[in-house]
Write an enzyme that holds these catalytic residues in place. Structure first.
Site, PDB file in Angstrom:
ATOM      1  N   PHE A   1       0.740  -1.424   0.014  1.00 33.52           N
ATOM      2  CA  PHE A   1       0.112   0.186  -0.115  1.00 33.52           C
ATOM      3  C   PHE A   1       0.872   1.164   0.097  1.00 33.52           C
ATOM      4  CE2 PHE A   1      -2.118  -3.296   2.807  1.00 33.52           C
ATOM      5  CZ  PHE A   1      -2.734  -3.800   1.892  1.00 33.52           C
ATOM      6  N   CYS A   2       2.030   1.253  -0.814  1.00 34.41           N
ATOM      7  CA  CYS A   2       2.854   2.538  -0.602  1.00 34.41           C
ATOM      8  C   CYS A   2       3.173   2.975   0.600  1.00 34.41           C
ATOM      9  CB  CYS A   2       2.303   3.553  -1.472  1.00 34.41           C
ATOM     10  SG  CYS A   2       2.308   3.195  -3.371  1.00 34.41           S
ATOM     11  N   ALA A   3       3.247   2.045   1.690  1.00 35.41           N
ATOM     12  CA  ALA A   3       3.648   2.601   3.113  1.00 35.41           C
ATOM     13  C   ALA A   3       4.273   1.101   3.740  1.00 35.41           C
ATOM     14  CB  ALA A   3       2.212   2.563   3.758  1.00 35.41           C
TER      15      ALA A   3
ATOM     16  N   CYS B   1       1.931  -1.646  -5.379  1.00 36.12           N
ATOM     17  CA  CYS B   1       1.607  -0.469  -4.321  1.00 36.12           C
ATOM     18  C   CYS B   1       0.336   0.070  -4.765  1.00 36.12           C
ATOM     19  CB  CYS B   1       2.899   0.592  -4.855  1.00 36.12           C
ATOM     20  SG  CYS B   1       2.989   2.289  -3.815  1.00 36.12           S
TER      21      CYS B   1
END
Length: 462
Positions: A363-365, A460
């Site tokens: 999740f781009c985290a 992502c």
């Protein structure tokens, strides 16, 4: 409460097992469907479309007037102060990169390792104090206070600009951050605060003046307005002092080479012909989501989010991942994993066999997901279901049933790894018959045959 109608809400999608089913979109945290009112507003203005600030024709006059009115809609939506500037951008990532570009050269940035990459990576051009994942909201306040106090002691009477950056709500867990309290800590040390509101804005009212934060960034595509626009709202002084984010027409007052007299914000950072239709869509969504509609949506989403968590708790081996106590307020986003089952396989099977869209990956985290899953997690990826306008109790029940069935029995179709993803093998679902349908079909087939491998979990999502 007025109902927010959504484009494609009744759309049917093909299944690999044959037949069709009404699609169920539970990936709002990445991209929300388009609101019907937003689409209709854009269609209504299209015949009047013309250049903004660059023409004498009547359509140009109409669009120029509306472009500036759109800023006021965004200002009201964010609860900004009268002297805050509203700069239209492409999205939240673009907004935060613009702010990083405008941060004074001697600036220091303070942020948590919980952030989306859009609020994690742009600041590395300055001195960055990266704070660990806090155990609780109170711990977050303590960590920030200690970091700012340490920086103040090191700087003595000097020191440059300081900026605290934080998410309004986590894109991974949905947990709402104590924005006003963290901004209060920042103010005690003379620091400013920037809020990544991409996840908060679709679900909760924004109140820049009440929170006393200095900057807010958010995206239209998460706000039911997927027309390529976002906004950065905040204090103009850093933005007016910085070189233009892009150099070009519209950002200048006078050019007499080699001298250039740059315009102040917002025009200073909006070079080129603006995405007027995107800005108009964004402003329309801001007006649509304003009270009293918003208060009804908040109550409805809280009820559905609680139902979603209860239904997931019934599934054996499933773990819901969160940073803080389960009673802490959150928006309608739930990240989870199932013991012994690859998250990507579940996501692919939910879509291919049940027409249900969720998100899988990190999740781009990446730092936060790694922290939540732990070092020993099999594939380093999780699943995320996120809700918004248009989701019903029946939708939640249908999703929980399909997920439980897959966990218990496994997929009914065969799948293969395609880089970070699982894909049906074979995939008999036809692409929609669009104007470029044949080209879409060909490119899809080429991608399935030639996609390069990538690490599992690298996918992502916003």
């Amino acid at each position: 409460m007025r109902k927010m109608a959504l484009v494609g809400d009744r759309q049917w999608v093909p299944l690999v097992t044959g037949g069709e089913v009404r699609r169920l979109d539970l990936d709002y945290a990445a991209t929300a469907p388009c609101a019907l009112q937003v689409r209709d507003a854009v269609d209504e203005i299209l015949p009047w479309y013309g250049s903004v600030h660059r023409g004498d024709g009547f359509p140009s006059a109409v669009c120029t007037e509306l472009q500036e009115a759109c800023r006021e809609s965004v200002r009201a939506f964010t609860g900004a102060r009268p002297d805050d500037t509203v700069i239209f951008t492409r999205n939240t990532t673009d907004s935060l990169n613009l702010l990083a570009h405008a941060l004074p050269e001697d600036g220091e940035v303070f942020g948590f390792a919980t952030e989306h990459h859009a609020n994690l990576l742009p600041w590395d051009r300055r001195t960055v104090h990266r704070l660990p994942v806090p155990d609780s909201p109170a711990h977050a306040l303590e960590l920030l206070d200690a970091a700012l106090a340490s920086a103040a002691r090191a700087a003595g009477r000097g020191g440059g600009a300081r900026l605290v950056t934080l998410a309004g709500a986590s894109n991974v867990t949905g947990e709402v951050w104590p924005v006003a309290e963290l901004a209060g800590v920042a103010r005690r040390f003379g620091a400013r605060t920037a809020v990544d509101a991409a996840q908060l804005a679709p679900h909760r009212p924004l109140d820049m003046a009440g929170w006393d934060v200095d900057y807010v960034a958010f995206s239209g595509h998460k706000l039911y307005a997927p027309y390529g626009a976002g906004a950065l709202v905040g204090r103009p002084d850093w933005l007016d002092a910085a070189p233009p984010y892009l150099a070009g027409g519209g950002a200048t007052r006078q050019v007499d080479l080699p001298a250039v007299d740059w315009a102040p914000s917002p025009q200073r950072h909006e070079a080129g012909s603006p995405n007027f239709l995107g800005n108009y869509a964004l402003a329309t969504a801001c007006e649509l989501l304003h009270a009293p509609l918003r208060s009804g949506l908040v109550v409805q989403e809280q009820r559905l989010a609680a139902l979603l968590e209860r239904e997931l708790a019934r599934i054996p081996g499933l773990t819901v991942h969160r940073m803080w106590d389960a009673r802490h307020p959150k928006v309608g986003t739930v990240t989870f994993s199932v013991r012994g089952v690859a998250s990507g396989l579940l996501s692919a099977a939910l879509s291919a066999e049940h027409g249900i869209a969720v998100r899988t990956g990190r999740f781009c985290a990446h730092p936060l997901v790694k922290h939540l899953l732990g070092e020993g997690h099999a594939d380093g990826a999780a699943l995320r279901a996120s809700i918004g306008a248009g989701i019903t109790e029946q939708d939640i029940s249908d999703f929980a049933w399909a997920l439980a069935r897959l966990v218990e029995r496994g997929p009914a179709w065969s799948y293969r790894r395609d880089g970070a993803r699982f894909v049906p093998d074979p995939d008999p679902r036809p692409m929609p018959a669009l104007s470029h349908g044949a080209r879409v079909q060909l490119r899809a087939a080429e991608r399935r045959a030639e996609a390069p491998l990538a690490p599992v979990g690298a996918a992502c999502g916003g």
